[in-house]
Design a protein around this motif. Structure first.
Motif, PDB file in Angstrom:
ATOM      1  N   LYS A 115       0.866  -1.127   0.119  1.00  0.00           N
ATOM      2  CA  LYS A 115       0.031   0.007   0.040  1.00  0.00           C
ATOM      3  C   LYS A 115       0.985   1.391   0.125  1.00  0.00           C
ATOM      4  O   LYS A 115       0.612   2.343  -0.799  1.00  0.00           O
ATOM      5  CB  LYS A 115      -0.900  -0.155   1.196  1.00  0.00           C
ATOM      6  N   LEU A 116       1.938   1.407   0.722  1.00  0.00           N
ATOM      7  CA  LEU A 116       2.881   2.517   0.938  1.00  0.00           C
ATOM      8  C   LEU A 116       3.668   2.616  -0.532  1.00  0.00           C
ATOM      9  O   LEU A 116       3.619   3.627  -0.951  1.00  0.00           O
ATOM     10  CB  LEU A 116       3.921   2.178   1.925  1.00  0.00           C
ATOM     11  N   MET A 117       3.795   1.393  -1.301  1.00  0.00           N
ATOM     12  CA  MET A 117       4.651   1.724  -2.412  1.00  0.00           C
ATOM     13  C   MET A 117       3.615   2.156  -3.567  1.00  0.00           C
ATOM     14  O   MET A 117       3.869   3.173  -4.381  1.00  0.00           O
ATOM     15  CB  MET A 117       5.133   0.258  -3.045  1.00  0.00           C
ATOM     16  N   GLU A 118       2.316   1.665  -3.332  1.00  0.00           N
ATOM     17  CA  GLU A 118       1.244   2.390  -4.485  1.00  0.00           C
ATOM     18  C   GLU A 118       1.032   3.834  -3.947  1.00  0.00           C
ATOM     19  O   GLU A 118       0.965   4.579  -5.086  1.00  0.00           O
ATOM     20  CB  GLU A 118      -0.157   1.627  -4.282  1.00  0.00           C
ATOM     21  N   ARG A 119       1.005   4.116  -2.912  1.00  0.00           N
ATOM     22  CA  ARG A 119       0.949   5.545  -2.512  1.00  0.00           C
ATOM     23  C   ARG A 119       2.126   6.520  -3.056  1.00  0.00           C
ATOM     24  O   ARG A 119       1.839   7.687  -3.648  1.00  0.00           O
ATOM     25  CB  ARG A 119       0.842   5.919  -1.087  1.00  0.00           C
ATOM     26  N   ARG A 120       3.258   5.994  -2.891  1.00  0.00           N
ATOM     27  CA  ARG A 120       4.453   6.545  -3.481  1.00  0.00           C
ATOM     28  C   ARG A 120       4.326   6.506  -5.043  1.00  0.00           C
ATOM     29  O   ARG A 120       4.647   7.745  -5.349  1.00  0.00           O
ATOM     30  CB  ARG A 120       5.588   5.797  -3.080  1.00  0.00           C
ATOM     31  N   ARG A 121       4.016   5.563  -5.430  1.00  0.00           N
ATOM     32  CA  ARG A 121       3.671   5.876  -6.957  1.00  0.00           C
ATOM     33  C   ARG A 121       2.872   6.965  -7.541  1.00  0.00           C
ATOM     34  O   ARG A 121       2.985   7.636  -8.339  1.00  0.00           O
ATOM     35  CB  ARG A 121       3.456   4.293  -7.662  1.00  0.00           C
ATOM     36  N   LEU A 122       1.715   6.930  -6.723  1.00  0.00           N
ATOM     37  CA  LEU A 122       0.644   8.025  -6.959  1.00  0.00           C
ATOM     38  C   LEU A 122       1.321   9.297  -6.788  1.00  0.00           C
ATOM     39  O   LEU A 122       1.066  10.084  -7.729  1.00  0.00           O
ATOM     40  CB  LEU A 122      -0.643   7.615  -6.148  1.00  0.00           C
ATOM     41  N   ASP A 123       2.010   9.553  -5.706  1.00  0.00           N
ATOM     42  CA  ASP A 123       2.624  10.756  -5.518  1.00  0.00           C
ATOM     43  C   ASP A 123       3.697  11.049  -6.391  1.00  0.00           C
ATOM     44  O   ASP A 123       3.570  12.273  -6.816  1.00  0.00           O
ATOM     45  CB  ASP A 123       3.471  10.770  -3.912  1.00  0.00           C
ATOM     46  N   ILE A 124       4.457  10.095  -6.964  1.00  0.00           N
ATOM     47  CA  ILE A 124       5.477  10.507  -8.132  1.00  0.00           C
ATOM     48  C   ILE A 124       4.730  10.835  -9.308  1.00  0.00           C
ATOM     49  O   ILE A 124       4.882  11.804 -10.200  1.00  0.00           O
ATOM     50  CB  ILE A 124       6.387   9.357  -8.224  1.00  0.00           C
ATOM     51  N   ASN A 125       3.676  10.185  -9.491  1.00  0.00           N
ATOM     52  CA  ASN A 125       2.841  10.455 -10.888  1.00  0.00           C
ATOM     53  C   ASN A 125       2.236  11.825 -10.490  1.00  0.00           C
ATOM     54  O   ASN A 125       2.279  12.358 -11.724  1.00  0.00           O
ATOM     55  CB  ASN A 125       1.816   9.351 -11.031  1.00  0.00           C
ATOM     56  N   ARG A 126       1.652  12.157  -9.553  1.00  0.00           N
ATOM     57  CA  ARG A 126       0.971  13.501  -9.462  1.00  0.00           C
ATOM     58  C   ARG A 126       1.852  14.501  -9.584  1.00  0.00           C
ATOM     59  O   ARG A 126       1.732  15.567 -10.173  1.00  0.00           O
ATOM     60  CB  ARG A 126       0.498  13.425  -8.009  1.00  0.00           C
ATOM     61  N   ALA A 127       3.228  14.258  -9.149  1.00  0.00           N
ATOM     62  CA  ALA A 127       4.221  15.304  -9.126  1.00  0.00           C
ATOM     63  C   ALA A 127       4.708  15.442 -10.648  1.00  0.00           C
ATOM     64  O   ALA A 127       4.842  16.750 -11.010  1.00  0.00           O
ATOM     65  CB  ALA A 127       5.492  15.035  -8.356  1.00  0.00           C
ATOM     66  N   SER A 128       4.820  14.455 -11.230  1.00  0.00           N
ATOM     67  CA  SER A 128       5.240  14.425 -12.615  1.00  0.00           C
ATOM     68  C   SER A 128       4.180  15.144 -13.503  1.00  0.00           C
ATOM     69  O   SER A 128       4.383  16.215 -14.197  1.00  0.00           O
ATOM     70  CB  SER A 128       5.359  13.070 -13.289  1.00  0.00           C
ATOM     71  N   GLN A 129       2.687  14.759 -13.294  1.00  0.00           N
ATOM     72  CA  GLN A 129       1.632  15.504 -13.845  1.00  0.00           C
ATOM     73  C   GLN A 129       1.781  17.103 -13.619  1.00  0.00           C
ATOM     74  O   GLN A 129       1.503  17.910 -14.671  1.00  0.00           O
ATOM     75  CB  GLN A 129       0.297  14.887 -13.714  1.00  0.00           C
ATOM     76  N   ARG A 130       1.893  17.459 -12.414  1.00  0.00           N
ATOM     77  CA  ARG A 130       2.105  18.833 -12.059  1.00  0.00           C
ATOM     78  C   ARG A 130       3.192  19.445 -12.925  1.00  0.00           C
ATOM     79  O   ARG A 130       2.992  20.554 -13.167  1.00  0.00           O
ATOM     80  CB  ARG A 130       2.140  18.986 -10.468  1.00  0.00           C
ATOM     81  N   GLN A 131       4.218  18.931 -12.933  1.00  0.00           N
ATOM     82  CA  GLN A 131       5.337  19.512 -13.575  1.00  0.00           C
ATOM     83  C   GLN A 131       5.023  19.629 -15.120  1.00  0.00           C
ATOM     84  O   GLN A 131       5.375  20.597 -15.879  1.00  0.00           O
ATOM     85  CB  GLN A 131       6.705  18.653 -13.326  1.00  0.00           C
ATOM     86  N   GLU A 132       4.330  18.685 -15.686  1.00  0.00           N
ATOM     87  CA  GLU A 132       4.202  18.543 -17.124  1.00  0.00           C
ATOM     88  C   GLU A 132       3.258  19.707 -17.093  1.00  0.00           C
ATOM     89  O   GLU A 132       3.058  20.416 -18.184  1.00  0.00           O
ATOM     90  CB  GLU A 132       3.537  17.269 -17.479  1.00  0.00           C
ATOM     91  N   GLN A 133       2.039  19.924 -16.277  1.00  0.00           N
ATOM     92  CA  GLN A 133       1.197  20.835 -16.286  1.00  0.00           C
ATOM     93  C   GLN A 133       1.750  22.333 -16.328  1.00  0.00           C
ATOM     94  O   GLN A 133       1.120  23.169 -17.246  1.00  0.00           O
ATOM     95  CB  GLN A 133      -0.041  20.870 -15.397  1.00  0.00           C
ATOM     96  N   LYS A 134       2.716  22.643 -15.520  1.00  0.00           N
ATOM     97  CA  LYS A 134       3.220  23.727 -15.233  1.00  0.00           C
ATOM     98  C   LYS A 134       3.958  24.169 -16.591  1.00  0.00           C
ATOM     99  O   LYS A 134       3.848  25.325 -16.980  1.00  0.00           O
ATOM    100  CB  LYS A 134       4.081  23.579 -13.963  1.00  0.00           C
ATOM    101  N   ALA A 135       4.833  23.165 -17.048  1.00  0.00           N
ATOM    102  CA  ALA A 135       5.530  23.438 -18.424  1.00  0.00           C
ATOM    103  C   ALA A 135       4.678  23.764 -19.430  1.00  0.00           C
ATOM    104  O   ALA A 135       4.785  24.656 -20.180  1.00  0.00           O
ATOM    105  CB  ALA A 135       6.519  22.359 -18.787  1.00  0.00           C
TER     106      ALA A 135
END
Length: 156
Positions: A115-135
């Motif tokens: 579960k912790l790994m899944e949360r970490r993956r989701l957090d990484i994906n969200r951060a990546s999406q935010r970076q892409e959206q910002k760019a």
């Protein structure tokens, strides 16, 4: 929260899964020992019952005192063996319950790490999406700015 954290969690998960698999093996061994102890107890109890039926009637019909004493002594030894086997079976059941509880703990650990790994993956994906959206937003803002400013077109 980067890929390195996920790698560490992945190693931790592999270890937890290995411990869980070992716990499962130990629990199955405990189940086998408990089943064997119960079966042996049942066999002894059945033997005592058969013994009493077989010889009880013969001694009632004809039997010397020496034979009756031997019969009673052997019956007492059977009772002792059954009592001892009851204790063995009880101990095997206790060990089985301990192994089940340990396995449950290990399974919960594996589930928690997963579960912790899944949360970490989701957090990484969200951060990546935010970076892409910002760019994308910055690129769109520059494009809008250059389209509305005639001097920007000349300098570009």
């Amino acid at each position: 929260m980067n890929a390195n954290n996920l790698q560490v969690l992945s190693i931790l998960l592999e270890r937890a899964e290995s411990e869980r698999d070992e716990g499962l093996k130990l629990m199955r061994e405990a189940e086998a020992r408990a089943a064997q102890a119960r079966a042996q107890h049942g066999d002894l109890a059945q033997y005592r019952s058969d013994y009493q039926q077989r010889w009880g009637q013969q001694f009632a019909d004809r039997g010397t005192m020496d034979i009756v004493i031997c019969y009673q002594n052997f019956g007492g030894k059977l009772d002792q063996a059954i009592t001892s086997q009851t204790q063995v079976a009880s101990y095997a059941e206790q060990r089985l319950e301990q192994a089940r509880a340990r396995l449950q703990e290990l399974e919960m650990r594996v589930a928690s790490i997963s579960k912790l790994m899944e949360r970490r993956r989701l957090d990484i994906n969200r951060a990546s999406q935010r970076q892409e959206q910002k760019a994308t937003d910055e690129q769109a803002a520059r494009a809008s700015l250059s389209a509305s400013n005639p001097y920007m077109r000349l300098s570009a």
